[in-house]
Design an enzyme around this catalytic site. Structure first.
Site, PDB file in Angstrom:
ATOM      1  N   CYS A 123       0.807  -1.216   0.000  1.00  0.00           N
ATOM      2  CA  CYS A 123       0.000   0.000   0.000  1.00  0.00           C
ATOM      3  C   CYS A 123       0.841   1.268   0.000  1.00  0.00           C
ATOM      4  O   CYS A 123       0.309   2.368  -0.188  1.00  0.00           O
ATOM      5  CB  CYS A 123      -0.938  -0.005   1.208  1.00  0.00           C
ATOM      6  SG  CYS A 123      -1.963  -1.490   1.302  1.00  0.00           S
ATOM      7  N   HIS A 261      -3.372   6.746   2.495  1.00  0.00           N
ATOM      8  CA  HIS A 261      -3.788   5.453   1.959  1.00  0.00           C
ATOM      9  C   HIS A 261      -5.189   5.142   2.467  1.00  0.00           C
ATOM     10  O   HIS A 261      -5.494   5.298   3.648  1.00  0.00           O
ATOM     11  CB  HIS A 261      -2.800   4.369   2.399  1.00  0.00           C
ATOM     12  CG  HIS A 261      -3.299   2.974   2.219  1.00  0.00           C
ATOM     13  ND1 HIS A 261      -3.874   2.545   1.044  1.00  0.00           N
ATOM     14  CD2 HIS A 261      -3.330   1.915   3.077  1.00  0.00           C
ATOM     15  CE1 HIS A 261      -4.227   1.274   1.176  1.00  0.00           C
ATOM     16  NE2 HIS A 261      -3.915   0.877   2.393  1.00  0.00           N
ATOM     17  N   ASN A 292     -10.326  -0.664  -0.081  1.00  0.00           N
ATOM     18  CA  ASN A 292      -8.862  -0.612  -0.004  1.00  0.00           C
ATOM     19  C   ASN A 292      -8.286  -1.172  -1.300  1.00  0.00           C
ATOM     20  O   ASN A 292      -8.358  -2.366  -1.543  1.00  0.00           O
ATOM     21  CB  ASN A 292      -8.391  -1.425   1.204  1.00  0.00           C
ATOM     22  CG  ASN A 292      -6.878  -1.422   1.372  1.00  0.00           C
ATOM     23  OD1 ASN A 292      -6.132  -1.044   0.469  1.00  0.00           O
ATOM     24  ND2 ASN A 292      -6.422  -1.857   2.532  1.00  0.00           N
TER      25      ASN A 292
END
EC number: 2.3.1.180
Length: 336
Positions: A123, A261, A292
């Site tokens: 990520c 993020h 996500n």
């Protein structure tokens, strides 16, 4: 006589020139996830903030999604594909080990013969790619670099895992990095904590899956120790974000936008409080409808803020990515 190597001659600074994004057409609400796990819409929303996510169809591959996002970023920068001298792709969900998908994407975009390679930094991958692109620009090895974060995490999602089934989405986000006469991408604060690498990991390595391949062996998927990751992100990543502000010489009051993020809304809200961000700072909350998307989450969130007018060209934004590894990268940028 010892030979003398000529010094590199690049631009004095680098900046983001354009941004693009691609979200798959299929929208998956929490109700669909609940067919496979014992949970509720309220529980999912309260733990993550996620209401929907996008999942890719058979024709929405890592490469095709990247081409869509990359093409938009190139056009947004006012460039043609032939002007791209480097293609950096961050992904953990391109299931072909080699060759790098970046080379296929570069070809499909019609970029000619740029340097093209993949990176795996989870990520935090977009931040890693952005930093590498900045170095290429200032070193003079490329004039314009396309940085893509792309994931098809639906391929690596265990729909029966109550801890992760609702988290992940698919999509691609891209930016073009080019020369600048003034600083527009700050110093990157990045690093890793390998002692925590097992808190987010693949359930089985590919060689073990091959050896045990049978009807009762599940395809490898992503798993995570949710509470451990949450604590690490909340308490440690706020420190990293503050360090990035300090390295850039920018105070929280001077920020226009915060683009973290998109892992979890609770993590984002906790970081806002710890950093003491003023109310005028626009905060990306793309996780609510996109889920996500790992390496794709920051450029996708950036693209949405600009497209909806919540942020504007020239705004100063703090970006931070963190995830599997555990790795992290944070910097301050001027939005394109």
């Amino acid at each position: 006589m010892t030979a003398k190597i000529k010094p590199s001659k690049g631009a004095p600074y680098a900046r983001i020139l354009g941004v693009g994004g691609y979200r798959p057409t299929r929208v998956v609400p929490n109700e669909e996830i609940l067919k496979h796990i014992d949970s509720s819409d309220e529980w999912i929303r309260s733990r993550s903030g996620i209401a929907t996510r996008h999942w890719a169809g058979p024709d929405e591959t890592v490469a095709t999604m990247s081409v869509e996002a990359g093409g938009k970023a190139i056009a947004d920068a006012g460039l043609t594909p032939e002007q791209i001298g480097g293609v950096i792709v961050s992904t953990v969900s391109h299931l072909k080990q080699t060759p790098a998908v970046a080379t296929e994407i570069a070809h499909l975009l019609g970029t000619g013969k740029p340097a093209a390679f993949d990176i795996s930094a989870g990520c935090a991958g977009f931040g890693y790619g952005l930093t590498l692109a900045k170095g290429m620009i200032t070193d003079g090895t490329a004039e314009h670099v396309l940085v893509i974060g792309v994931e098809r995490l639906s391929d690596l999602t265990d729909l029966e895992d109550r801890a992760t089934a609702f988290l992940f989405g698919d999509g691609a986000g891209a930016v073009v990095v080019g020369p600048s006469k003034e600083p527009a991408i700050g110093p990157t604060v990045w690093g890793s904590e390998g002692d925590k690498s097992e808190t987010i990991a693949q359930t089985l390595p590919w060689d073990v899956y091959r050896e045990q391949n049978a009807a009762d062996v599940r395809f490898p998927a992503l798993r995570q120790e949710g509470q451990a990751v949450f604590r690490w992100a909340v308490y440690e990543m706020a420190k990293v974000a503050q360090q990035a502000l300090d390295e850039a010489g920018v105070s929280a009051d001077e920020l226009d936008a915060f683009i973290p993020h998109q892992a979890n809304l609770r993590i984002i809200d906790s970081m806002i409080k710890t950093l003491k961000l003023p109310e005028h700072v626009t905060v990306a909350r793309d996780v609510e409808t996109t889920g996500n998307t790992s390496a794709a989450s920051i450029p996708l969130a950036m693209e949405r803020l600009l497209a909806t007018g919540q942020a504007k060209s020239g705004d100063t934004a703090l970006v931070i990515g963190f995830g599997a590894g555990l790795v992290y990268a944070a910097t301050v940028v001027t939005l394109p």
